[in-house]
Structures are given as C-alpha cells and as structure tokens.
Design an enzyme around this catalytic site. Structure first.
Site, mmCIF file in Angstrom:
data_model
loop_
_atom_site.group_PDB
_atom_site.id
_atom_site.type_symbol
_atom_site.label_atom_id
_atom_site.label_comp_id
_atom_site.label_asym_id
_atom_site.label_seq_id
_atom_site.Cartn_x
_atom_site.Cartn_y
_atom_site.Cartn_z
ATOM 1 N N LYS A 1 -1.109 -9.942 -66.802
ATOM 2 C CA LYS A 1 -0.327 -8.241 -66.653
ATOM 3 C C LYS A 1 0.935 -7.727 -67.697
ATOM 4 O O LYS A 1 1.137 -7.163 -67.688
ATOM 5 C CB LYS A 1 0.184 -7.980 -64.751
ATOM 6 C CG LYS A 1 -0.750 -7.627 -64.654
ATOM 7 C CD LYS A 1 -1.787 -5.924 -64.325
ATOM 8 C CE LYS A 1 -2.634 -4.990 -64.019
ATOM 9 N NZ LYS A 1 -2.988 -3.933 -63.910
ATOM 10 N N ASP B 1 1.597 -3.676 -56.878
ATOM 11 C CA ASP B 1 0.815 -5.520 -56.249
ATOM 12 C C ASP B 1 1.520 -6.528 -56.266
ATOM 13 O O ASP B 1 1.607 -7.688 -55.235
ATOM 14 C CB ASP B 1 -0.399 -5.287 -56.223
ATOM 15 C CG ASP B 1 -1.574 -3.308 -55.578
ATOM 16 O OD1 ASP B 1 -0.900 -3.560 -54.563
ATOM 17 O OD2 ASP B 1 -2.145 -3.895 -56.395
HETATM 18 C C1 LIG Z 1 -4.388 -10.538 -60.711
HETATM 19 C C2 LIG Z 1 -4.848 -9.106 -61.706
HETATM 20 N N1 LIG Z 1 -6.139 -9.543 -62.188
HETATM 21 C C3 LIG Z 1 -6.719 -7.747 -62.032
HETATM 22 C C4 LIG Z 1 -6.201 -7.286 -61.837
HETATM 23 C C5 LIG Z 1 -7.181 -5.795 -61.661
HETATM 24 O O1 LIG Z 1 -7.141 -4.937 -62.731
HETATM 25 P P1 LIG Z 1 -6.313 -3.078 -62.764
HETATM 26 O O2 LIG Z 1 -5.647 -2.603 -61.829
HETATM 27 O O3 LIG Z 1 -6.351 -2.713 -64.325
HETATM 28 O O4 LIG Z 1 -7.899 -3.215 -62.635
HETATM 29 C C6 LIG Z 1 -4.409 -7.166 -61.320
HETATM 30 C C7 LIG Z 1 -3.817 -6.040 -61.092
HETATM 31 O O5 LIG Z 1 -2.703 -5.811 -60.562
HETATM 32 C C8 LIG Z 1 -4.295 -8.230 -60.914
HETATM 33 O O6 LIG Z 1 -2.961 -8.315 -60.826
#
Ligand SMILES: Cc1ncc(COP(=O)(O)O)c(C=O)c1O
Length: 413
Positions: free
Chosen positions: A86, A133
């Site tokens: 992220k 989150d």
């Molecule tokens: C570990 C992880 N994978 C995937 C995602 C998904 O990303 P998006 O919110 O852009 O769909 C997030 C989002 O916070 C995440 O923390």
C-alpha cells in the site's frame, strides 16, 4: 452462476464465481495506468532508500500438485519494510501533492527533492489525513512523517491493536473509531474540509478522483516489476483481491494493456461478507452497490462501497468476479506458509493470501465447473499478489499454527 456452500463453524458462507456480465468498452480511459506511466512511477519509487524490487516467487511444485503449469506469487510482504504494497500508492500521491506545490513535474520528482529542507521551507507545514483498515494508513503516515509533514489516520471499529500501533510508531496521530470503514471515509472527508487538511484516500467518488488516481498509479510499480520478472512468461490467469477495487483496477488496466494479444483472464476476489464489487457486477444495472456487514478476517478487504474509478475500469477490464469465505483465505495463508517441497514458503496475512487462496480453491478436483468457466487447464500460468505479510501476528499464528478458520473436513473433497 455456480455457487457452492461451505460450513465454517456455525456460519454458512458461500463461494461464488461469475463471468463479467457487464458490457465491455469503449468506456473509461485507462491510459493513465499503462506502461509509460508505470515507468515514471517506478523511477520515482526507485529514488527512495527503502526501495527494492520485491520477489516474484514461482511455486512450481505446488502448481504441479494442483495440475497447472505454474503459479507465480508477487510477494509484497516486505515492501519498503512496511509489510504491504500500500505504501506505493500513498507515497506517490503525497509526492505529487508536494511536487505540484514546488512546480516540479512528476518525471523529476525524487526522494532527494522531497526531503530537501528547502522543499519543506517552500511548502510550509502540511497535514495529510486518511481512513484505513491499516495498510494504506501506515503508508500515508510513514510517507508524511518521512518527508517532514504531519498525518492523521482514522480506523474502523474492530481494527487489530497491532495495526494501530504500527501507525502510531511513525509518529502520526492515529485512532480507532466506532465506525465501519465506509463511514470512516465520510468522517475524514468532513475533517479534511473543516481543517484544510489534504485527504489522501485510496478510493474515488464523484468529485474526488485525482488523488485516488495517483494512488492507483503508485501501484503500477508492483504490476510493472512483476511483468519484467515474468520475462517471456505471460500469465493466462490473474487473481487479484479487492477492498474498494483500486488495486484490482490497476492490475486489470495495466495487464490488459500490456498483454493485449494474450489477454489473461482476470478475476477479482472479495470476502463473501464484503463483496461490494461482486454485488455491483452481478446486478449489472449501471449502479454501484454497497454492503454493510463487513465481518471478515480479511481486514484490508473489509470495504462496503466500490471506488467509482475502480468500478469503471473493472467493468470493462475484468473477466471474472469471485467471493470467498474466510476459510479459503486462511487455507491460502497455510499453503503459502507450507507449500510443496522445493517451493519457497511465503508469510501472507489474511488479505494478502486471499487471491492465492481463491485460485487454489478453483484448482480443487470438486470445483471443475469453476475451472471450466475460467478456462483453467494444465497449461495455465497463474499470477497472484501477496499484498501483505502478517500485519496481525497473533491472528496469523492462530490461523497458521492453530488451524483457525479451517475448511470443514466434510468439504475437503
Ligand atoms: C493487504 C491488502 N490487500 C488488498 C487490498 C485491497 O486494495 P483496494 O482497497 O485498492 O481494493 C488492501 C486494501 O487496504 C490491503 O490492505
């Protein structure tokens, strides 16, 4: 649509898979997520001392066990030393905000320019704010503090204390609210307007698309590195997990442009309790659909409203939409931690293992109907991204060591 039910403790939960029912383009312009833009973004990220290309792991033996040609995992569990991919989005978006104030074009934006004391003197103090989150907020907090600015981070109810502590450790202000994720987003919108703070949110809505577009562009470093690491191998199937869908849209837009001729089958994966993109695709009525339960161990994916931009892109670039119960993500974590002999083990958190778990689920003998729909056979080359490491270590051990969130014996096939 094919639908199977699992018994997971006392809770009935289902795996669903549908082919994209939405009419394809011409539609949203996806050129901002192409190779040329990826080059600019990667050039910028490379200037950070924390930058290193993350591994692309070939799980050849595990793939052979499940009857496909190969499974590649792009492993983001140590990106910038922060446990998740992220930070790539937040650091690019914040960099662009600062560079714009300096009059520096994106192609000339570097870590050295941004951390130069003269830059800080020119921009004056700035405060960045976001809802998260966990992983996105940590990336925003880390970037703002590293570049000499301030950050406020707000989190939904039920957030694991370790995720809060990681953000506080950057020196940013952070707190857990009693709101669900999508209400935290509305809350920080209001706070940013009231205080004149800069909102760095990884989702888009009417009137808020510029920063979120840049966050998506930040994720291009992952897709571009992986394409380079694959060399001549073109994936036939890509599984990508979604919260609001920004990562999935970046993946879908980038690879559908890069592999125009081969066109990999791209499947978006969500927890069954937070499947806002799946519900939006299934309804296929031109509106985005929200869900509000959000009870899942896949905390990074616990988002109830699809991003405006992400949905526009996924509508035209994704091929399949899938929901999984938590036990499928948990099994993904366990297999990554202990793959077939000869393959490299990978530490993956609940949201990190989600797409891998989904792919493995389709490869089980009893799920032939799904495989047919997705066109998976012995020649398939699967690509997934492990988007995070163990961001809640206690829960990681409960799942991987103690077998929490297990597929029931009856369903093991
Ligand atoms: C570990 C992880 N994978 C995937 C995602 C998904 O990303 P998006 O919110 O852009 O769909 C997030 C989002 O916070 C995440 O923390």
């Amino acid at each position: 649509m094919v639908e199977y039910a699992y018994t997971n403790g006392n809770k009935e939960s289902a795996m669903n898979f549908i082919k994209n029912p939405c009419p394809r383009g011409p539609g949203y312009d996806i050129a901002f997520l192409d190779r040329a833009h990826a080059e600019t973004v990667r050039k910028y990220h490379k200037t950070f001392p924390q930058y290193a290309v993350t591994p692309l792991v070939s799980l050849k033996q595990t793939a052979a066990h499940f009857g496909v040609s190969n499974i590649y995992v792009k492993n983001e569990n140590a990106r910038f030393g922060l446990n998740a991919f992220k930070v790539l989005g937040g650091s690019y978006a914040i960099g662009r905000v600062i560079a714009e104030r300096l009059g520096v074009p994106p192609e000339e934006m570097t870590y050295a320019v941004l951390t130069d004391p003269a830059t800080r003197a020119k921009t004056g103090p700035l405060t960045f704010i976001t809802a998260t989150d966990g992983n996105h907020g940590r990336g925003v907090a880390w970037t703002a503090m590293t570049l000499g600015y301030d950050a406020y981070v707000y989190m939904p109810k039920g957030t694991a204390p370790e995720r809060l502590d990681n953000i506080l450790a950057t020196g940013a202000h952070a707190e857990i609210t009693d709101l669900i994720y999508d209400d935290v987003v509305r809350y920080v919108r209001k706070l940013s307007e009231k205080n004149g703070w800069i909102l760095v949110q990884d989702t888009a809505w009417e009137g808020y698309t510029e920063v979120s577009d840049r966050i998506m562009q930040g994720y291009l470093t992952v897709t571009d590195e992986a394409a380079e690491q694959l060399g001549g191998a073109t994936p036939t199937h890509i599984f990508v997990q979604a919260g609001v869908g920004s990562l999935a849209a970046t993946v879908a837009a980038y690879y559908s442009q890069r592999y125009k001729e081969a066109h990999p089958f791209i499947t978006v994966v969500e927890p069954d309790n937070a499947a806002c993109i799946f519900q939006t695709a299934r309804a296929n009525d031109g509106r985005r659909h929200a869900v509000t339960d959000l009870n899942t161990i896949q905390a990074g994916l616990a988002c109830g409203e699809p991003s405006l931009t992400a949905w526009e892109i996924l509508r035209q670039c994704a091929d399949g939409f899938m929901t999984i119960p938590d036990c499928v993500a948990a099994t993904g974590m366990r297999i990554l931690a202990s793959p077939m002999a000869g393959d490299t083990p990978i530490e993956a958190g609940e949201s990190g293992a989600s797409a891998f778990g989904a792919a493995i689920e389709l490869l089980r003998p009893e799920n032939e109907a799904f495989r047919k729909l997705a066109g998976i056979d012995e020649n398939s080359v699967i690509l997934v991204i492990n988007t995070e490491g163990a961001t809640d270590r206690e829960n990681y051990r409960r799942i991987v060591w103690d077998g929490q969130n297990c597929r029931s014996a009856a369903d093991d096939g």
